[in-house]
Design an enzyme around this catalytic site. Sequence first.
Site, short mmCIF file in Angstrom:
data_model
loop_
_atom_site.label_atom_id
_atom_site.label_comp_id
_atom_site.label_asym_id
_atom_site.label_seq_id
_atom_site.Cartn_x
_atom_site.Cartn_y
_atom_site.Cartn_z
N CYS A 116 67.68 25.58 -9.34
CA CYS A 116 68.10 24.19 -9.58
C CYS A 116 68.94 23.64 -8.44
CB CYS A 116 68.86 24.12 -10.89
SG CYS A 116 67.87 24.74 -12.24
N HIS A 257 72.39 17.63 -11.14
CA HIS A 257 71.19 18.31 -11.66
C HIS A 257 71.16 18.09 -13.17
CE1 HIS A 257 68.25 21.21 -12.72
NE2 HIS A 257 69.12 22.00 -13.34
N ASN A 287 64.43 18.99 -17.83
CA ASN A 287 64.91 19.68 -16.64
C ASN A 287 63.71 19.99 -15.73
OD1 ASN A 287 65.94 21.47 -14.76
ND2 ASN A 287 67.03 22.74 -16.24
#
Length: 330
Positions: A116, A257, A287
């Site tokens: 990420c 993020h 996500n």
Amino acid sequence: MKKTLAAITGIGGYVPDYVLTNKELETMVDTNDEWIRSRTGISERRILKTPGKATSDMAVEAAKRLLDQLKMDPLEIDLIICATVTEDMSFPDTGTLICYKLGAKNAFGFDMHAACSGFLYALTTGAQFIQAGTYKKVMIIGADKMSSITDYTDRATCILFGDGAGAVMLEPAQDDDLGIIDSVLYGDGEGKDVLYMKAGGSLNPTTHETVDRKEHFLYQDGRPVFKKAVAGMVSSIEEIMTRNHLTNEDIDWIVPHQANMRILTSVAGMLDMPMDKVMVNIDRYGNTTAATIPLCLWDYRDKLKKGDNLILTAFGGGYTWGATYVKWAF
Ligand code: UT7
């Protein structure tokens, strides 16, 4: 001698058409819309369903939108760095395949594997090539087809992830003080047992048994990751703000993020930062791993103004984390 800054001069984003809703997930695993919304903030995510299409294809769509915006020919690009955990295949690199599919015949490409945090690692790496004067046009892409490594019988993970891609162009800054100003990046390996893919690498090569045990899918124990994510984002934002003498009033946007809405509100709360300065699109995309930050920039592009102070921040598998201070250049 003053260093040339690398500036972000354009942004492109792409998400596939197919919308996977919480309602549809209710038919797949033992979950419910209310739990997903309240525990994660996610309402829907996009899934790349087209047979034969991979991470590089979404990356190319985002890259084309970026090049259109800049009226730039692919032949002008020097380098493409693709942050991803879902490369089309182990090799060749997705970055190389993107060069090929885009017709960027004067460029070379490579992948950045930092889960990420991949986009921040790639952005910081790309900026060095501009600052050193080596290259003039470096494309940074964050792209992930998370549906390709998600187990749609595991309710702990399948509700979280989606597919998408975002791309930015880095060029030598026209204005001395507008560009990528500073980055703090970390990685410690402490999270290696709570967020990872168990098989398919050189440690546990794929066998019939690893596939039977579903070890080719992403595994996550979310609770410890959650706590570390809040702490890691807060500490890296504080560090970069202190280092650059920034107060909360100086910040126009936090670009985090997108892993969980509760992480975003916790980070904003601990920093005493109002949520209207925090970019959010997790509700629509879930996500998307390396793609969340450039997709946020793409979604908020009409709200961004030249000179805005942005702090980009990420936390993810590894663990890896960090923050990047950007003064928006266009
Ligand atoms: O992007 C990379 C970095 N990743 C992250 O930052 C993710 C960080 N972690 C998280 O976002 C959260 O931990 C999750 C969203 C993954 C999970 O939320 P949580 O509030 O930590 O839930 P939990 O795992 O503690 O589970 C709470 C309860 C459990 O039931 P019991 O044991 O209390 O009876 C779970 O079995 O919720 C249950 N549960 C679900 N219920 C309905 C877990 N998943 C689901 C589900 N639907 N999908």
